[in-house]
Write a protein that holds these residues in place. Structure first.
Motif, mmCIF file in Angstrom:
data_model
loop_
_atom_site.group_PDB
_atom_site.id
_atom_site.type_symbol
_atom_site.label_atom_id
_atom_site.label_comp_id
_atom_site.label_asym_id
_atom_site.label_seq_id
_atom_site.Cartn_x
_atom_site.Cartn_y
_atom_site.Cartn_z
ATOM 1 N N ALA A 127 1.023 -1.311 0.136
ATOM 2 C CA ALA A 127 0.007 -0.046 0.106
ATOM 3 C C ALA A 127 0.808 1.244 -0.101
ATOM 4 N N GLY A 128 1.947 1.236 0.701
ATOM 5 C CA GLY A 128 2.879 2.180 1.059
ATOM 6 C C GLY A 128 3.499 2.622 -0.362
ATOM 7 N N PHE A 129 4.072 1.420 -1.194
ATOM 8 C CA PHE A 129 4.626 1.719 -2.523
ATOM 9 C C PHE A 129 3.648 2.112 -3.497
ATOM 10 N N LEU A 130 2.202 1.674 -3.346
ATOM 11 C CA LEU A 130 1.437 2.321 -4.387
ATOM 12 C C LEU A 130 1.237 3.754 -4.091
ATOM 13 N N SER A 135 1.981 9.354 -6.063
ATOM 14 C CA SER A 135 2.634 10.691 -5.726
ATOM 15 C C SER A 135 2.825 11.298 -6.969
ATOM 16 N N GLY A 136 3.161 10.305 -7.942
ATOM 17 C CA GLY A 136 3.100 11.126 -9.307
ATOM 18 C C GLY A 136 4.272 12.204 -9.547
ATOM 19 N N LYS A 141 7.198 9.446 -13.052
ATOM 20 C CA LYS A 141 6.754 9.496 -14.139
ATOM 21 C C LYS A 141 7.766 9.066 -15.084
ATOM 22 N N GLU A 142 8.861 9.404 -14.939
ATOM 23 C CA GLU A 142 9.903 8.931 -15.920
ATOM 24 C C GLU A 142 9.918 7.150 -15.817
ATOM 25 N N PHE A 143 10.022 7.007 -14.581
ATOM 26 C CA PHE A 143 9.979 5.495 -14.041
ATOM 27 C C PHE A 143 9.179 4.736 -14.976
#
Ligand SMILES: [Zn+2]
Ligand SMILES: [Zn+2]
Length: 189
Positions: A127-130, A135-136, A141-143
Motif C-alpha cells: 500500500a505504501g509503495f502504491l 504521488s506522481g 513519471k519517468e520510471f
C-alpha cells in the motif's frame, strides 16, 4: 526460496471462501443495514443450505454473530479481517493493473485469488509503495514511462526472452501439464 510455508497453506487464518463471506456481510450491512443467510446466499449465488454450513466455522471462531432474529453481524475481529482483505484486494488490483500493466480483468482475478493470503507487513508495504507511485513525482513519471517501453512480452524462448531467466514461462505454459493456465486444469483428465 522454498520454506515450509506451503505446508501451512491450508491453515491460513482465513480461507478464501471465509474471506468472501466476511466481505459480503460487510457490504450488505453497509448497503442495507442488515444481513441474513438469505441475503448472503443471494449475493454469493449459492444455496441457503451451503451458506449456513459455511457460516458455522465463522460463528464458532467468533468472527460472525447472529442475534435471536437471525440477523448476522461481524465481530470487531471479523470486521477487521473483512476490511484488511478488501484493502488487500484493492491494492493488489491497482498494483497489478496500474503499475505492472496487467490486463484489467486478469488483475481483478489475480488480486481476488491472493487477497486473503498477504501478511499485514506485506500489505502495508505494498500500500505504501502504491501511494508513493501515485504521488506522481517527476522521477516516478519517468520510471513508469521507461517501464512502459520495456518489453515485458515473453519471447517464448529463454535465449531471447527479456522477461524470463533460465526457464521461459511461455514454454512452460504451453507444456501439457501446466499449472499456469487455470483454464486447462481438470479439463484434460
Ligand atoms: Zn477473492
Ligand atoms: Zn520468456
Amino acid at each position: 526460496m522454498q520454506r515450509e510455508t506451503w505446508k501451512e497453506y491450508e491453515s491460513n487464518p482465513l480461507t478464501h471462501s471465509a474471506a468472501h463471506y466476511l466481505m459480503t456481510i460487510r457490504t450488505l450491512l453497509q448497503e442495507r443495514g442488515y444481513a441474513r443467510v438469505t441475503d448472503i446466499a443471494r449475493a454469493l449465488n449459492i444455496t441457503r443450505g451451503s451458506c449456513s454450513i459455511s457460516l458455522k466455522p465463522l460463528k464458532k471462531r467468533g468472527l460472525v454473530t447472529e442475534d435471536e432474529n437471525k440477523f448476522l453481524q461481524l465481530s470487531p475481529e471479523g470486521e477487521r479481517l473483512a476490511q484488511l482483505v478488501e484493502k488487500n484486494d484493492e491494492v493488489l488490483e491497482s498494483f497489478l493493473r496500474d503499475v505492472l500493466g496487467v490486463d484489467g480483468e486478469q488483475a481483478e482475478i489475480d488480486a481476488c485469488k491472493i487477497e486473503h493470503l498477504l501478511s499485514l507487513d506485506t500489505s502495508l508495504k505494498l500500500a505504501g509503495f502504491l501511494h508513493y507511485i501515485q504521488s506522481g513525482s517527476k522521477t516516478i513519471k519517468e520510471f513508469l514511462r521507461e517501464f512502459g517501453q520495456f518489453n515485458t512480452e515473453c519471447a517464448g524462448d529463454a535465449t531471447k526472452c527479456n522477461v524470463c531467466d533460465s526457464t521461459c514461462l511461455a514454454e512452460a505454459a504451453s507444456a501439457p501439464t501446466t499449472i499456469i493456465r487455470p483454464a486447462s486444469r481438470g479439463v484434460s483428465r
